[in-house]
Design a protein around this motif. Structure first.
Motif, PDB file in Angstrom:
ATOM      1  N   SER A 137       3.814 -16.674 -32.137  1.00 20.52           N
ATOM      2  CA  SER A 137       2.776 -15.977 -31.356  1.00 20.52           C
ATOM      3  C   SER A 137       2.308 -16.826 -30.179  1.00 20.52           C
ATOM      4  CB  SER A 137       1.586 -15.630 -32.251  1.00 20.52           C
ATOM      5  OG  SER A 137       1.951 -14.675 -33.208  1.00 20.52           O
ATOM      6  N   LEU A 138       2.139 -18.128 -30.414  1.00 21.64           N
ATOM      7  CA  LEU A 138       1.753 -19.025 -29.320  1.00 21.64           C
ATOM      8  C   LEU A 138       2.820 -19.044 -28.234  1.00 21.64           C
ATOM      9  CD1 LEU A 138       0.360 -22.118 -31.269  1.00 21.64           C
ATOM     10  CD2 LEU A 138      -0.962 -20.451 -29.960  1.00 21.64           C
ATOM     11  N   VAL A 184       4.396 -14.979 -21.717  1.00 23.87           N
ATOM     12  CA  VAL A 184       3.722 -13.907 -20.980  1.00 23.87           C
ATOM     13  C   VAL A 184       2.862 -14.494 -19.863  1.00 23.87           C
ATOM     14  CG1 VAL A 184       1.961 -12.094 -21.139  1.00 23.87           C
ATOM     15  CG2 VAL A 184       3.771 -12.224 -22.861  1.00 23.87           C
ATOM     16  N   LEU A 185       2.097 -15.520 -20.179  1.00 26.27           N
ATOM     17  CA  LEU A 185       1.251 -16.150 -19.154  1.00 26.27           C
ATOM     18  C   LEU A 185       2.080 -16.757 -18.031  1.00 26.27           C
ATOM     19  CD1 LEU A 185      -1.432 -17.883 -21.382  1.00 26.27           C
ATOM     20  CD2 LEU A 185      -1.806 -16.009 -19.779  1.00 26.27           C
ATOM     21  N   ASP A 186       3.237 -17.284 -18.362  1.00 27.75           N
ATOM     22  CA  ASP A 186       4.088 -17.929 -17.370  1.00 27.75           C
ATOM     23  C   ASP A 186       4.798 -16.929 -16.462  1.00 27.75           C
ATOM     24  OD1 ASP A 186       5.407 -20.280 -16.251  1.00 27.75           O
ATOM     25  OD2 ASP A 186       7.213 -19.471 -17.195  1.00 27.75           O
ATOM     26  N   ARG A 187       5.180 -15.797 -17.011  1.00 31.88           N
ATOM     27  CA  ARG A 187       6.051 -14.880 -16.272  1.00 31.88           C
ATOM     28  C   ARG A 187       5.386 -13.608 -15.758  1.00 31.88           C
ATOM     29  NH1 ARG A 187      11.484 -15.323 -19.978  1.00 31.88           N
ATOM     30  NH2 ARG A 187      11.709 -17.560 -19.723  1.00 31.88           N
ATOM     31  N   GLY A 199      -9.245 -13.158 -14.289  1.00 32.21           N
ATOM     32  CA  GLY A 199     -10.089 -12.994 -15.476  1.00 32.21           C
ATOM     33  C   GLY A 199      -9.263 -12.823 -16.735  1.00 32.21           C
ATOM     34  N   THR A 200      -8.215 -12.028 -16.646  1.00 27.28           N
ATOM     35  CA  THR A 200      -7.331 -11.808 -17.793  1.00 27.28           C
ATOM     36  C   THR A 200      -6.608 -13.103 -18.160  1.00 27.28           C
ATOM     37  OG1 THR A 200      -7.008  -9.509 -17.135  1.00 27.28           O
ATOM     38  CG2 THR A 200      -5.393 -10.436 -18.656  1.00 27.28           C
ATOM     39  N   LEU A 245      -5.933 -17.680 -21.774  1.00 26.12           N
ATOM     40  CA  LEU A 245      -5.874 -19.125 -22.002  1.00 26.12           C
ATOM     41  C   LEU A 245      -6.890 -19.563 -23.059  1.00 26.12           C
ATOM     42  CD1 LEU A 245      -5.387 -20.438 -18.369  1.00 26.12           C
ATOM     43  CD2 LEU A 245      -3.771 -20.636 -20.263  1.00 26.12           C
ATOM     44  N   GLU A 246      -8.068 -18.967 -23.036  1.00 26.67           N
ATOM     45  CA  GLU A 246      -9.065 -19.272 -24.066  1.00 26.67           C
ATOM     46  C   GLU A 246      -8.560 -18.859 -25.441  1.00 26.67           C
ATOM     47  OE1 GLU A 246     -12.441 -17.222 -22.460  1.00 26.67           O
ATOM     48  OE2 GLU A 246     -13.095 -18.974 -21.312  1.00 26.67           O
TER      49      GLU A 246
END
Length: 74
Positions: free
Chosen positions: A19-20, A26-29, A35-36, A41-42
């Motif tokens: 999951s991590l 997803v965050l990278d690509r 805000g999202t 990240l939090e």
């Protein structure tokens, strides 16, 4: 107060790690609004801390002579 032992096992740890990794990809690509991205990240930080606790629990259990979570090496 005596707390019950968590119901964590090797598969729980693997699930958390996957999951991590998925969230990191997803965050990278994926282009996301600022805000999202911040909320994600939090969430990643919270999930990583929980994953660390699971890994520490499994390691401590193995040191105590509990179930071996790793495949036997030939």
């Amino acid at each position: 107060m005596n707390r019950a032992e968590p119901d964590w096992d090797w598969l729980t740890l693997v699930d958390h790690v996957v999951s991590l990794a998925t969230l990191v990809v997803v965050l990278d690509r994926t282009p996301l609004p600022q805000g999202t991205r911040l909320v994600s990240l939090e969430r990643l930080a919270i999930d990583a801390a929980e994953t660390t606790k699971i890994a520490e629990f499994i390691a401590a259990r193995a040191k105590e002579g509990g179930q071996s979570w790793f495949k036997e090496q030939p």
